[in-house]
Design a protein around this motif. Structure first.
Motif, PDB file in Angstrom:
ATOM      1  N   GLU A 142       4.120   8.158   2.122  1.00 29.03           N
ATOM      2  CA  GLU A 142       2.723   8.352   2.473  1.00 29.03           C
ATOM      3  C   GLU A 142       1.789   8.054   1.300  1.00 29.03           C
ATOM      4  O   GLU A 142       0.780   7.373   1.460  1.00 29.03           O
ATOM      5  CB  GLU A 142       2.469   9.772   3.003  1.00 29.03           C
ATOM      6  CG  GLU A 142       3.032  10.019   4.388  1.00 29.03           C
ATOM      7  CD  GLU A 142       4.520  10.301   4.381  1.00 29.03           C
ATOM      8  OE1 GLU A 142       5.121  10.534   3.304  1.00 29.03           O
ATOM      9  OE2 GLU A 142       5.123  10.267   5.481  1.00 29.03           O
ATOM     10  N   GLU A 143       2.103   8.582   0.115  1.00 28.12           N
ATOM     11  CA  GLU A 143       1.243   8.340  -1.054  1.00 28.12           C
ATOM     12  C   GLU A 143       1.214   6.861  -1.423  1.00 28.12           C
ATOM     13  O   GLU A 143       0.169   6.327  -1.798  1.00 28.12           O
ATOM     14  CB  GLU A 143       1.694   9.184  -2.252  1.00 28.12           C
ATOM     15  CG  GLU A 143       1.350  10.655  -2.097  1.00 28.12           C
ATOM     16  CD  GLU A 143       1.695  11.448  -3.353  1.00 28.12           C
ATOM     17  OE1 GLU A 143       1.506  10.927  -4.470  1.00 28.12           O
ATOM     18  OE2 GLU A 143       2.148  12.592  -3.203  1.00 28.12           O
ATOM     19  N   LEU A 144       2.346   6.186  -1.310  1.00 25.20           N
ATOM     20  CA  LEU A 144       2.384   4.750  -1.576  1.00 25.20           C
ATOM     21  C   LEU A 144       1.521   4.003  -0.571  1.00 25.20           C
ATOM     22  O   LEU A 144       0.748   3.116  -0.931  1.00 25.20           O
ATOM     23  CB  LEU A 144       3.822   4.236  -1.543  1.00 25.20           C
ATOM     24  CG  LEU A 144       3.987   2.718  -1.718  1.00 25.20           C
ATOM     25  CD1 LEU A 144       3.422   2.250  -3.054  1.00 25.20           C
ATOM     26  CD2 LEU A 144       5.454   2.338  -1.587  1.00 25.20           C
ATOM     27  N   ALA A 145       1.631   4.366   0.701  1.00 25.92           N
ATOM     28  CA  ALA A 145       0.818   3.717   1.730  1.00 25.92           C
ATOM     29  C   ALA A 145      -0.670   3.934   1.466  1.00 25.92           C
ATOM     30  O   ALA A 145      -1.472   3.001   1.580  1.00 25.92           O
ATOM     31  CB  ALA A 145       1.205   4.243   3.115  1.00 25.92           C
ATOM     32  N   LEU A 146      -1.034   5.152   1.078  1.00 17.80           N
ATOM     33  CA  LEU A 146      -2.442   5.429   0.758  1.00 17.80           C
ATOM     34  C   LEU A 146      -2.898   4.633  -0.461  1.00 17.80           C
ATOM     35  O   LEU A 146      -4.029   4.137  -0.509  1.00 17.80           O
ATOM     36  CB  LEU A 146      -2.652   6.932   0.536  1.00 17.80           C
ATOM     37  CG  LEU A 146      -2.516   7.793   1.796  1.00 17.80           C
ATOM     38  CD1 LEU A 146      -2.478   9.268   1.417  1.00 17.80           C
ATOM     39  CD2 LEU A 146      -3.651   7.498   2.766  1.00 17.80           C
ATOM     40  N   ALA A 147      -2.018   4.501  -1.461  1.00 17.84           N
ATOM     41  CA  ALA A 147      -2.358   3.714  -2.651  1.00 17.84           C
ATOM     42  C   ALA A 147      -2.552   2.244  -2.282  1.00 17.84           C
ATOM     43  O   ALA A 147      -3.490   1.593  -2.766  1.00 17.84           O
ATOM     44  CB  ALA A 147      -1.281   3.858  -3.728  1.00 17.84           C
ATOM     45  N   ILE A 148      -1.685   1.731  -1.437  1.00 16.97           N
ATOM     46  CA  ILE A 148      -1.820   0.343  -0.997  1.00 16.97           C
ATOM     47  C   ILE A 148      -3.138   0.174  -0.248  1.00 16.97           C
ATOM     48  O   ILE A 148      -3.869  -0.789  -0.453  1.00 16.97           O
ATOM     49  CB  ILE A 148      -0.607  -0.077  -0.137  1.00 16.97           C
ATOM     50  CG1 ILE A 148       0.633  -0.183  -1.031  1.00 16.97           C
ATOM     51  CG2 ILE A 148      -0.868  -1.399   0.587  1.00 16.97           C
ATOM     52  CD1 ILE A 148       1.938  -0.362  -0.274  1.00 16.97           C
ATOM     53  N   ALA A 149      -3.471   1.141   0.601  1.00 16.31           N
ATOM     54  CA  ALA A 149      -4.727   1.080   1.354  1.00 16.31           C
ATOM     55  C   ALA A 149      -5.940   1.113   0.437  1.00 16.31           C
ATOM     56  O   ALA A 149      -6.948   0.458   0.698  1.00 16.31           O
ATOM     57  CB  ALA A 149      -4.785   2.228   2.358  1.00 16.31           C
ATOM     58  N   SER A 150      -5.848   1.864  -0.652  1.00 15.45           N
ATOM     59  CA  SER A 150      -7.010   2.001  -1.550  1.00 15.45           C
ATOM     60  C   SER A 150      -7.180   0.809  -2.492  1.00 15.45           C
ATOM     61  O   SER A 150      -8.231   0.647  -3.089  1.00 15.45           O
ATOM     62  CB  SER A 150      -6.903   3.294  -2.366  1.00 15.45           C
ATOM     63  OG  SER A 150      -5.877   3.181  -3.338  1.00 15.45           O
ATOM     64  N   HIS A 151      -6.156  -0.019  -2.631  1.00 13.57           N
ATOM     65  CA  HIS A 151      -6.241  -1.202  -3.499  1.00 13.57           C
ATOM     66  C   HIS A 151      -6.629  -2.402  -2.640  1.00 13.57           C
ATOM     67  O   HIS A 151      -5.773  -3.079  -2.076  1.00 13.57           O
ATOM     68  CB  HIS A 151      -4.915  -1.447  -4.233  1.00 13.57           C
ATOM     69  CG  HIS A 151      -4.701  -0.503  -5.361  1.00 13.57           C
ATOM     70  ND1 HIS A 151      -4.224   0.762  -5.183  1.00 13.57           N
ATOM     71  CD2 HIS A 151      -4.926  -0.646  -6.683  1.00 13.57           C
ATOM     72  CE1 HIS A 151      -4.156   1.372  -6.344  1.00 13.57           C
ATOM     73  NE2 HIS A 151      -4.574   0.542  -7.272  1.00 13.57           N
ATOM     74  N   THR A 152      -7.920  -2.648  -2.556  1.00 18.69           N
ATOM     75  CA  THR A 152      -8.425  -3.726  -1.707  1.00 18.69           C
ATOM     76  C   THR A 152      -8.072  -5.104  -2.251  1.00 18.69           C
ATOM     77  O   THR A 152      -8.318  -6.103  -1.590  1.00 18.69           O
ATOM     78  CB  THR A 152      -9.946  -3.611  -1.549  1.00 18.69           C
ATOM     79  OG1 THR A 152     -10.547  -3.630  -2.854  1.00 18.69           O
ATOM     80  CG2 THR A 152     -10.315  -2.318  -0.831  1.00 18.69           C
ATOM     81  N   ASN A 153      -7.495  -5.147  -3.439  1.00 20.44           N
ATOM     82  CA  ASN A 153      -7.106  -6.427  -4.041  1.00 20.44           C
ATOM     83  C   ASN A 153      -5.718  -6.892  -3.596  1.00 20.44           C
ATOM     84  O   ASN A 153      -5.273  -7.954  -3.996  1.00 20.44           O
ATOM     85  CB  ASN A 153      -7.160  -6.331  -5.563  1.00 20.44           C
ATOM     86  CG  ASN A 153      -6.248  -5.254  -6.119  1.00 20.44           C
ATOM     87  OD1 ASN A 153      -6.059  -4.200  -5.515  1.00 20.44           O
ATOM     88  ND2 ASN A 153      -5.681  -5.499  -7.268  1.00 20.44           N
ATOM     89  N   ILE A 154      -5.022  -6.117  -2.764  1.00 22.34           N
ATOM     90  CA  ILE A 154      -3.718  -6.536  -2.256  1.00 22.34           C
ATOM     91  C   ILE A 154      -3.957  -7.421  -1.042  1.00 22.34           C
ATOM     92  O   ILE A 154      -4.440  -6.959  -0.009  1.00 22.34           O
ATOM     93  CB  ILE A 154      -2.828  -5.326  -1.899  1.00 22.34           C
ATOM     94  CG1 ILE A 154      -2.575  -4.472  -3.143  1.00 22.34           C
ATOM     95  CG2 ILE A 154      -1.505  -5.801  -1.301  1.00 22.34           C
ATOM     96  CD1 ILE A 154      -1.841  -3.178  -2.865  1.00 22.34           C
ATOM     97  N   ILE A 173       1.779   1.164   8.715  1.00 19.61           N
ATOM     98  CA  ILE A 173       1.127   0.951  10.005  1.00 19.61           C
ATOM     99  C   ILE A 173       0.475   2.250  10.470  1.00 19.61           C
ATOM    100  O   ILE A 173      -0.657   2.245  10.962  1.00 19.61           O
ATOM    101  CB  ILE A 173       2.151   0.433  11.049  1.00 19.61           C
ATOM    102  CG1 ILE A 173       2.524  -1.018  10.689  1.00 19.61           C
ATOM    103  CG2 ILE A 173       1.584   0.514  12.458  1.00 19.61           C
ATOM    104  CD1 ILE A 173       3.727  -1.545  11.473  1.00 19.61           C
ATOM    105  N   LEU A 174       1.157   3.377  10.282  1.00 23.86           N
ATOM    106  CA  LEU A 174       0.619   4.685  10.679  1.00 23.86           C
ATOM    107  C   LEU A 174      -0.676   4.978   9.931  1.00 23.86           C
ATOM    108  O   LEU A 174      -1.627   5.524  10.514  1.00 23.86           O
ATOM    109  CB  LEU A 174       1.661   5.770  10.417  1.00 23.86           C
ATOM    110  CG  LEU A 174       1.321   7.182  10.883  1.00 23.86           C
ATOM    111  CD1 LEU A 174       1.242   7.208  12.402  1.00 23.86           C
ATOM    112  CD2 LEU A 174       2.368   8.165  10.404  1.00 23.86           C
ATOM    113  N   ILE A 175      -0.729   4.633   8.644  1.00 23.04           N
ATOM    114  CA  ILE A 175      -1.941   4.849   7.841  1.00 23.04           C
ATOM    115  C   ILE A 175      -3.066   3.943   8.340  1.00 23.04           C
ATOM    116  O   ILE A 175      -4.229   4.234   8.167  1.00 23.04           O
ATOM    117  CB  ILE A 175      -1.647   4.582   6.339  1.00 23.04           C
ATOM    118  CG1 ILE A 175      -0.577   5.542   5.824  1.00 23.04           C
ATOM    119  CG2 ILE A 175      -2.893   4.635   5.484  1.00 23.04           C
ATOM    120  CD1 ILE A 175      -1.016   6.946   5.602  1.00 23.04           C
ATOM    121  N   GLY A 176      -2.694   2.812   8.945  1.00 18.03           N
ATOM    122  CA  GLY A 176      -3.704   1.905   9.487  1.00 18.03           C
ATOM    123  C   GLY A 176      -4.146   0.822   8.519  1.00 18.03           C
ATOM    124  O   GLY A 176      -5.308   0.416   8.516  1.00 18.03           O
TER     125      GLY A 176
END
Length: 181
Positions: A142-154, A173-176
């Motif tokens: 979950e924390e990794l998914a949130l980190a990926i979501a917060s890095h708009t440069n990915i 996918i669950l995080i959206g």
């Protein structure tokens, strides 16, 4: 006990036995978030910019070594020079090559979500293609998914084969997250 204080307010307690053998009850080394400098017990030693690091994570990892060097009597300039001369560790944010302005970074030692999150923080200002996945170690993503979501440069995710990959995808996918999966 020895305490290494870092800017986000967290601390790491470590080296209790070493300090006991050295006859020291307590030592503190920290990084000020107000004035970026390294200090023990309020005395400024050097600027954070003097210490070679690409991320707060790397700086955190260097502070215990700096403290031990100081406790062993080394001069801060000697410690900084040694850190500057130290070759980068293989598989840890290792620059493999730059081709046509694209940096290829090997961080294959980042086998846990926390390490991947720390690596992402080192490259917040560059476009990224993140290669993730692999063997399942019963970790939470979950924390990794949130980190990926917060890095708009990915810009893209490339998935390695492995037993954890489908769980990672499901969490993302669950995080959206709207990154090409």
């Amino acid at each position: 006990k020895a305490e290494v204080v870092i800017p986000d307010g967290s601390s790491i307690l470590w080296a209790r036995e070493y300090l006991q053998r050295a006859g020291r009850a307590s030592s503190t080394l920290g990084v000020s978030s107000l004035t970026p400098s390294v200090f023990p017990a309020g005395r400024r030693l050097c600027s954070v910019s003097d210490i070679p690091h690409r991320s707060l994570h790397e700086l955190r990892n260097m502070l215990p070594a700096i403290l031990i060097g100081l406790l062993r009597g080394a001069d801060i300039r000697t410690i900084i020079k040694a850190l500057q001369d130290m070759p980068p560790l293989m598989h840890r944010l290792q620059l493999v090559r730059t081709i046509y302005g694209v940096d290829y970074i090997n961080d294959s030692a980042a086998t846990m979500p926390d390490a991947t999150i720390a690596a992402l923080s080192a490259y917040q200002d560059k476009p990224l293609v993140l290669i993730i996945g692999g063997s399942d170690k019963a970790l939470e993503f979950e924390e990794l998914a949130l980190a990926i979501a917060s890095h708009t440069n990915i810009n893209h995710l490339i998935w390695l084969p492995g037993t954890a990959t489908e769980r990672m995808k499901a969490t993302i996918i669950l995080i959206g997250i709207n990154i090409l999966i």
